[in-house]
Design an enzyme around this catalytic site. Sequence first.
Site, PDB file in Angstrom:
ATOM      1  N   GLY A 168       0.817  -1.215   0.000  1.00 31.42           N
ATOM      2  CA  GLY A 168       0.000   0.000   0.000  1.00 31.42           C
ATOM      3  C   GLY A 168       0.845   1.256   0.000  1.00 31.42           C
ATOM      4  O   GLY A 168       0.537   2.232   0.696  1.00 31.42           O
ATOM      5  N   ALA A 169       1.905   1.274  -0.799  1.00 32.36           N
ATOM      6  CA  ALA A 169       2.873   2.373  -0.750  1.00 32.36           C
ATOM      7  C   ALA A 169       2.612   3.468  -1.771  1.00 32.36           C
ATOM      8  O   ALA A 169       3.469   4.321  -1.990  1.00 32.36           O
ATOM      9  CB  ALA A 169       4.287   1.826  -0.946  1.00 32.36           C
ATOM     10  N   SER A 173       0.036   5.662  -1.602  1.00 32.22           N
ATOM     11  CA  SER A 173      -0.667   6.811  -1.012  1.00 32.22           C
ATOM     12  C   SER A 173      -0.580   6.738   0.504  1.00 32.22           C
ATOM     13  O   SER A 173      -0.162   5.732   1.081  1.00 32.22           O
ATOM     14  CB  SER A 173      -2.142   6.834  -1.447  1.00 32.22           C
ATOM     15  OG  SER A 173      -2.841   5.717  -0.927  1.00 32.22           O
ATOM     16  N   GLY A 174      -0.953   7.832   1.151  1.00 36.02           N
ATOM     17  CA  GLY A 174      -1.123   7.859   2.585  1.00 36.02           C
ATOM     18  C   GLY A 174       0.077   7.437   3.394  1.00 36.02           C
ATOM     19  O   GLY A 174       1.225   7.785   3.122  1.00 36.02           O
ATOM     20  N   GLY A 187       1.574   4.544   3.763  1.00 35.82           N
ATOM     21  CA  GLY A 187       2.565   3.738   3.063  1.00 35.82           C
ATOM     22  C   GLY A 187       3.502   4.567   2.215  1.00 35.82           C
ATOM     23  O   GLY A 187       4.729   4.355   2.217  1.00 35.82           O
ATOM     24  N   SER A 242      -4.278  -0.905  14.839  1.00 39.69           N
ATOM     25  CA  SER A 242      -5.191   0.220  15.040  1.00 39.69           C
ATOM     26  C   SER A 242      -5.799   0.137  16.433  1.00 39.69           C
ATOM     27  O   SER A 242      -6.084  -0.961  16.930  1.00 39.69           O
ATOM     28  CB  SER A 242      -6.311   0.196  13.998  1.00 39.69           C
ATOM     29  OG  SER A 242      -7.306   1.148  14.305  1.00 39.69           O
ATOM     30  N   TYR A 299     -13.863  -4.390   9.534  1.00 39.09           N
ATOM     31  CA  TYR A 299     -12.537  -3.776   9.555  1.00 39.09           C
ATOM     32  C   TYR A 299     -11.859  -3.993  10.905  1.00 39.09           C
ATOM     33  O   TYR A 299     -10.680  -4.373  10.979  1.00 39.09           O
ATOM     34  CB  TYR A 299     -12.642  -2.279   9.260  1.00 39.09           C
ATOM     35  CG  TYR A 299     -11.322  -1.572   9.429  1.00 39.09           C
ATOM     36  CD1 TYR A 299     -10.381  -1.597   8.415  1.00 39.09           C
ATOM     37  CD2 TYR A 299     -11.011  -0.929  10.622  1.00 39.09           C
ATOM     38  CE1 TYR A 299      -9.143  -0.971   8.586  1.00 39.09           C
ATOM     39  CE2 TYR A 299      -9.787  -0.313  10.795  1.00 39.09           C
ATOM     40  CZ  TYR A 299      -8.857  -0.334   9.779  1.00 39.09           C
ATOM     41  OH  TYR A 299      -7.636   0.275   9.951  1.00 39.09           O
TER      42      TYR A 299
END
Length: 428
Positions: free
Chosen positions: A92-93, A95-96, A98, A225, A272
Amino acid sequence: MVRFISFLAAAAYLASPTEAFAPAPSQIRTQRLTSNNQNVQIASQIASPTLLADMLTQTELPATLYPPSDKETAKVLGGIKIGSRKLTVITGASSGLGLNTAVALSKTGRHFVVMAVRDIEKAKRVAKEMGMAEGSYVVMKLELGSLQSVRDFVFNLKAFKSLRPLDNLICNAAVYRPTDPEPAWTDDGFEQSMGINHFGHFLLVNLLVDDMAKCKDARMCIVGSITGNTNTVGGGLVYPQADLGSLQGFAEGAKKPIAMADGKPFFGAKAYKDAKVCNMMTVSELHRRYHDSTGISFSSMYPGCIAETALFREKRPWFRKAFPWFMKYVTGGYVGMEEAGVRLAQVVDAPECAKSDVYWSWNGGAQQVGRWSEDGKPKGAGGSGGEIFENTQSDAVKDRVVASKMWDLSETACLMSAKDIPKAAVAP
């Protein structure tokens, strides 16, 4: 006490699925994030209008997440590019969290980053826009919603790096679907929150343990989280709570039409949180089973609440304005995306983070309602500033019996054969 009561009331209101978390009319659509759930404040120095639009764009997920045409040809001779730097994979690199972690690590000069992403062209573009130096990274295809894509990625990674072992693996990518009335499914038939956030990463970590065991000071981190920890405000007081139950859904195969780990009807926000519990349990089980024989440090981390996130792009304007303010000035839990990326980079780079079986957090207040310090700045709830510390997981996350059962059922769900299971000695 007044502040505490006000916080509880606000948290309960913000958690209402019909108000705070409801998309604006005619704006309900599939949401896909290629980073952790709580990500996205654009750093001031790179906040160009084009980049901001790209970072906040949610994409529709196709019926097939990994069609045959998406299979990538393996890159080779990566050892020359990597040189003496540490080899670090980040899922997940693009955006955000990552992306900002990739930037932070590449800037150290000590890491060669593999950006494992769903959208290769996007990753290449944003890497340049963020100023990542040529030769400090490579982009590779990884669709965590397809177990075949996970296997193809591992094959391509090994072809690229050749005999050089992998130093670090950061499992960051995630999806969050709190408002979906019905579940969406991965290519393998898993509900997407569990399939992408947990099962995809579960197979990935298992396929790479033996390779990482060849490396000194190898580290594997799965982003956690507070929403999956019921001993926190975000996880314990904001409905719904994570609860795997007896893992009846897993025992029944965890595939369509079974959408929840506990076998109950689909509830997007809970799906989630349940996946995050599985992520943190996976870290504990990896440590218990393989740390002694491999020397790999297994950890989880919570970077703080990145309230200005693409997650809320389709929400009502008042919520997009109010939530960052609420996290900054009521809970003290707000953290910017750039700072969060530096924090995650620290877990695989800093000497003090080489310890295994740790749930890393910052600021010493991730279990507390926000408070004000003498300097007039909000503190607590994992907010900006402060120092790294070893946080405490909930009793549910630490339940070894359930964690072991989760592991075994996940192996079955991912169709793992004997060759997929790490050869490293398993602790009793």
